[in-house]
Design an enzyme around this catalytic site. Structure first.
Site, short mmCIF file in Angstrom:
data_model
loop_
_atom_site.label_atom_id
_atom_site.label_comp_id
_atom_site.label_asym_id
_atom_site.label_seq_id
_atom_site.Cartn_x
_atom_site.Cartn_y
_atom_site.Cartn_z
N ARG A 1 8.12 17.93 59.17
CA ARG A 1 7.73 19.11 59.95
C ARG A 1 7.80 18.79 61.44
O ARG A 1 7.86 19.69 62.28
CB ARG A 1 6.32 19.61 59.55
CG ARG A 1 5.85 20.80 60.40
CD ARG A 1 4.78 21.66 59.71
NE ARG A 1 3.67 20.87 59.20
CZ ARG A 1 2.67 20.37 59.93
NH1 ARG A 1 2.64 20.57 61.23
NH2 ARG A 1 1.72 19.66 59.37
N ASP B 1 17.92 36.02 74.52
CA ASP B 1 18.51 35.94 73.18
C ASP B 1 20.03 35.94 73.36
O ASP B 1 20.60 36.90 73.87
CB ASP B 1 18.05 37.15 72.36
CG ASP B 1 18.53 37.11 70.90
OD1 ASP B 1 19.64 36.58 70.65
OD2 ASP B 1 17.81 37.63 70.03
C1 LIG Z 1 19.36 38.65 63.54
C2 LIG Z 1 18.87 38.61 64.93
C3 LIG Z 1 17.65 37.99 65.25
C4 LIG Z 1 16.70 37.46 64.20
O1 LIG Z 1 17.20 36.34 63.59
P1 LIG Z 1 16.79 35.88 62.10
O2 LIG Z 1 17.57 34.62 61.93
O3 LIG Z 1 17.23 36.97 61.18
O4 LIG Z 1 15.33 35.69 62.08
C5 LIG Z 1 17.30 37.90 66.59
N1 LIG Z 1 18.09 38.41 67.54
C6 LIG Z 1 19.24 39.05 67.27
C7 LIG Z 1 20.05 39.60 68.39
C8 LIG Z 1 19.66 39.18 65.96
O5 LIG Z 1 20.79 39.85 65.69
#
Ligand SMILES: *Cc1c(COP(=O)(O)O)cnc(C)c1O
Length: 388
Positions: free
Chosen positions: A53, A177
């Site tokens: 972990r 992101d």
């Molecule tokens: C899919 C997605 C997420 C979330 O990711 P997971 O791996 O499904 O938890 C976050 N940001 C964007 C832009 C996504 O397309």
């Protein structure tokens, strides 16, 4: 655009001497030969894994590669993109503080911010990321600016460097992101962003066989994640999933070049159809990047279209044979996802509804199939659904 990454992507860190592929170190714990050796690991005198972990060598090889790709001091793998996003956000804000977030953010990020954060006494303000004045105004007194460019579903593109500079001037930490562009087409840390997050389930993995996430950034902010959220929220990345990511990432640059070329070809073809009333593709929309579209824009294979009223969206989806229906994206296979379905999702905090996404919108994930075959499939489906 992809030059310079191929060599890096082809090689992995040596966990043990010899194998060209890092082994899957499938173990929960690491045992020690003596009291003294265990003591050295606990005091940090010797860098040895103790428990998976915390640190696992296969996971660490993935983290090292991702940090190199994003130009980060360090990275941390997570069990999902949401695991990475929630750990990154919660490590940087406390009760009584406020987060500013761009609209059209990924729907579960929206739910995390609107459902969970208020319970912890953290306020959230949504802003139009294309309007720097609005962002600057909202940053006053805020703690964190959460960015996603291009955004989900409508692919609104923001000037990350300008927004990061505004945040820095206001003493506000930034998280971006970067799942859509991948580090091949966009490196937010180089643009002044503090932390970058990915859903590695998408392009990094690239084969629709793993759910994973990652956060990358400077040592100090990663340190907060390391000490506050990563160990206790427990969304650790498994060694096998890290191995799948390493395997997938060896072809990341090649795949991104193909997704980009096919995505642009299909989007340009769709832009010429009378039944397609709008194309939401950040690289081919005039003015979306503050100027005329370039001949060779960075882009991935995910974009949306809006279909004219006369097109029956259900019939269009059902008539496709190469494109399958599904959420997620970034894999080898082409997919469609109609916003009409997303708008029906139960729950009182629906990002598509709250941000005003059109029910005529359909998102396309362009996979690794031949673009001509995909265009033929779309042509047939449009004709069948009344949009020929
Ligand atoms: C899919 C997605 C997420 C979330 O990711 P997971 O791996 O499904 O938890 C976050 N940001 C964007 C832009 C996504 O397309």
């Amino acid at each position: 655009m992809t030059d310079g990454f191929d060599t890096l992507l082809a090689h992995d860190a040596d966990i043990v001497d010899g194998p060209v592929v890092p082994p899957i170190v499938q173990t929960s714990l690491f045992a020690f030969d003596s009291f003294e050796a265990l003591q050295r690991a606990f005091t940090g005198e010797a860098a040895r894994p103790i428990y998976s972990r915390g640190v696992n060598p296969t996971v660490h090889a993935f983290e090292t590669k991702l940090a190199q790709l994003e130009g980060a001091a360090a990275a941390r793998g997570f069990a999902s993109g949401m695991g990475a996003i929630s750990a990154a956000v919660l490590s940087q804000v406390r009760a009584g503080e406020r987060v500013v977030c761009v609209r059209h953010v990924y729907p579960d990020t929206y739910r995390f911010l609107t459902r969970l954060l208020p319970r912890l006494g953290i306020a959230v303000t949504f802003v139009d990321g294309t309007d720097p004045d609005q962002v600057a105004h909202a940053l006053d007194g805020a703690r964190l600016l959460y960015l996603e460019s291009p955004t989900s579903l409508v692919f609104e593109r923001h000037d990350l460097a300008a927004l990061a500079a505004l945040a820095r001037a206001a003493g506000v930490t930034t998280i971006a992101d970067n799942s859509w562009a991948s580090p091949i087409f966009q490196r937010p840390l180089e643009l002044g962003v503090d932390l970058v997050v990915h859903s590695a389930s998408k392009y990094l993995g690239g084969h629709s066989d793993v759910v994973a996430g990652v956060v990358a950034g400077d040592a100090e902010r990663l340190g907060l994640i390391e000490h506050l959220t990563y160990p206790f929220l427990g969304a650790k990345l498994s060694p096998f999933d890290a191995w799948l990511l390493l395997r997938g990432m060896r072809t990341l640059a090649m795949r991104m070049a193909r997704h980009r070329a096919s995505g642009l070809a299909v989007a340009r073809w769709l832009a010429g159809r009378a039944a397609v009333t709008k194309v939401y593709h950040p690289a081919i929309v005039e003015g979306s990047s503050g100027g005329a579209p370039s001949a060779d824009p960075p882009a991935s294979g995910l974009f949306s279209i809006e279909l004219a009223e006369r097109v029956d969206i259900a019939a269009f989806c059902n008539a496709l044979s190469l494109f399958r229906l599904g959420v997620s994206w970034g894999g080898h296979e082409s997919l469609v996802f109609p916003a009409k379905i997303g708008l029906m999702q139960a729950g009182n905090d629906n990002a598509l509804h709250d941000f005003g996404v059109s029910p005529r919108l359909v998102r396309l994930n362009i996979g690794l199939e031949a673009a001509d075959d995909l265009i033929r499939d779309l042509e047939h489906a449009l004709r069948t659904a009344g949009g020929g």
